[in-house]
Design an enzyme around this catalytic site. Structure first.
Site, PDB file in Angstrom:
ATOM      1  N   LYS A  53       0.704  -1.276   0.070  1.00 13.40           N
ATOM      2  CA  LYS A  53       0.261  -0.029  -0.860  1.00 13.40           C
ATOM      3  C   LYS A  53       0.435   1.190   0.007  1.00 13.40           C
ATOM      4  CE  LYS A  53      -3.628  -2.185   2.385  1.00 13.40           C
ATOM      5  NZ  LYS A  53      -4.003  -2.365   3.266  1.00 13.40           N
ATOM      6  N   GLN A  97      -4.050  -1.083   9.758  1.00 11.42           N
ATOM      7  CA  GLN A  97      -4.067  -2.096   9.111  1.00 11.42           C
ATOM      8  C   GLN A  97      -4.783  -3.441  10.241  1.00 11.42           C
ATOM      9  OE1 GLN A  97      -3.217  -2.799   5.698  1.00 11.42           O
ATOM     10  NE2 GLN A  97      -3.768  -4.901   6.541  1.00 11.42           N
ATOM     11  N   ASP A 120     -10.800   3.228   4.260  1.00  8.73           N
ATOM     12  CA  ASP A 120     -11.273   1.513   4.884  1.00  8.73           C
ATOM     13  C   ASP A 120     -12.163   2.482   4.030  1.00  8.73           C
ATOM     14  OD1 ASP A 120      -8.693   0.091   4.087  1.00  8.73           O
ATOM     15  OD2 ASP A 120      -9.366   0.723   6.402  1.00  8.73           O
TER      16      ASP A 120
END
Ligand code: NDP
Length: 295
Positions: A53, A97, A120
């Protein structure tokens, strides 16, 4: 002939578009989007995802703020870091994460991210906006994996309106938002899950199947209607014997060999949905930046 949906290529195109967009936003505002990436502990798979990412974000011109915290970090300490990122002007997106260590409540942490910085798209406010909005508006922060699936479906150039879509799986990060996105495209959506009766026949009626289960090759060729479109979200590691040796292999939730004989289009695993997820994270970060600086 069956179309193999090339997630790698579609994700690369999206990243190229984002790079251009970020360039012109920089000219306009003198700033670039910022993404804070927070990892707690050293789960190997998380480190791989975080690295991928970070690399992709930097490539498109997003500034990355890396916060790699020790396993012993307390929930209170993590919440404090999220709070400071919520208030940091040059941070537009915050990614925590998952999974977090067991002593930290994931939902409390995800809910603490400011909804405007929710890279997200998991915050309850953004989940609610996705559910209420009548279209897949460009300013919404939408969960990355299902949005990536939608981009791939739309890229086929097929009219989605009125299609029977079956989503297998009802998780908050894939199944449920996928169903919302397809509903907005005017599909007739069925959500199947572990309690669904006669799932094989439910799938046989589908023009589109999105499988997000986590069970290797569960969806068999004879579950699939001729010329259906198959999006396989599953990532499963199995052991296969090659030349007398056991080797690891990645497979999806769909039996690819059989399904690709019947489907009109199908995503491979790997190289299908996976690359789209990261590209859509960069898209959300850019949207969060635009929402703050331009809109
Ligand atoms: P979850 O475990 O959260 O959800 C799995 C869903 O599958 C549940 O709703 C469950 O039903 C349903 N299910 C389980 N067994 C069956 C069954 N036998 N028949 C029908 N439904 C069943 O998984 P996620 O949604 O997080 O992920 C799904 C898969 O997608 C995993 O393989 C994961 O690794 C992969 N993934 C891939 C991503 C990518 O970027 N490519 C990103 C995210 C996930 P119930 O609710 O009843 O328990």
């Amino acid at each position: 002939m069956t179309t193999l949906i090339n997630g790698k290529e579609i994700a690369q195109n999206l990243r190229n578009e984002l790079k251009q967009k970020i360039n012109s936003l920089k000219t306009k505002t003198g700033k670039v989007p910022g993404l804070a990436v927070v990892q707690v502990g050293d789960v190997a798979a998380s480190s791989v995802y975080v690295k991928a990412k970070t690399k992709s974000a930097i490539e498109v011109g997003i500034e990355v703020f890396d916060h790699h915290l020790p396993e012993e970090t307390t929930e209170a300490e993590l919440l404090q870091i999220v709070d400071s990122l919520n208030n940091q002007d040059n941070v537009n997106g915050i990614l925590v994460q998952l999974p977090l260590p067991k002593h930290i409540n994931e939902q409390i942490v995800l809910d603490s991210i400011h909804p405007d910085k929710d890279a997200d798209g998991f915050h309850p406010l953004n989940v609610g906006k996705l559910s209420i909005a009548s279209h897949n508006d460009d300013n919404l922060l939408i969960p990355c994996t299902p949005y990536g699936c939608l981009i791939m479906l739309k890229g086929l150039g097929v009219d989605l309106s009125g299609k029977n879509a079956v989503v297998i799986g009802r998780s908050n990060i894939v199944g449920k938002p996928m169903a919302q996105l397809l509903l907005k495209e005017s599909c007739t959506v069925t959500i199947a899950h572990s309690r669904t009766k006669d799932i094989e026949n439910v799938c046989k009626k589908a023009d589109i199947i999105v499988a997000a289960v986590g069970r290797p090759e569960m969806v068999k060729g004879n579950w699939i209607k001729k010329d259906a479109i198959i999006i396989d979200v599953g990532i499963n590691r199995i052991e296969v014997e090659t030349n007398g040796e056991l080797k690891n292999k990645l497979v999806g939730d769909v039996d690819f060999n059989d399904a690709s004989e019947i489907a009109s289009a199908i995503t491979p695993v790997p190289g299908g949905v996976g690359p789209m997820t990261i590209a859509c994270l960069l898209r959300n970060t850019t949207i969060a930046f635009e929402n703050k600086e331009v809109r």
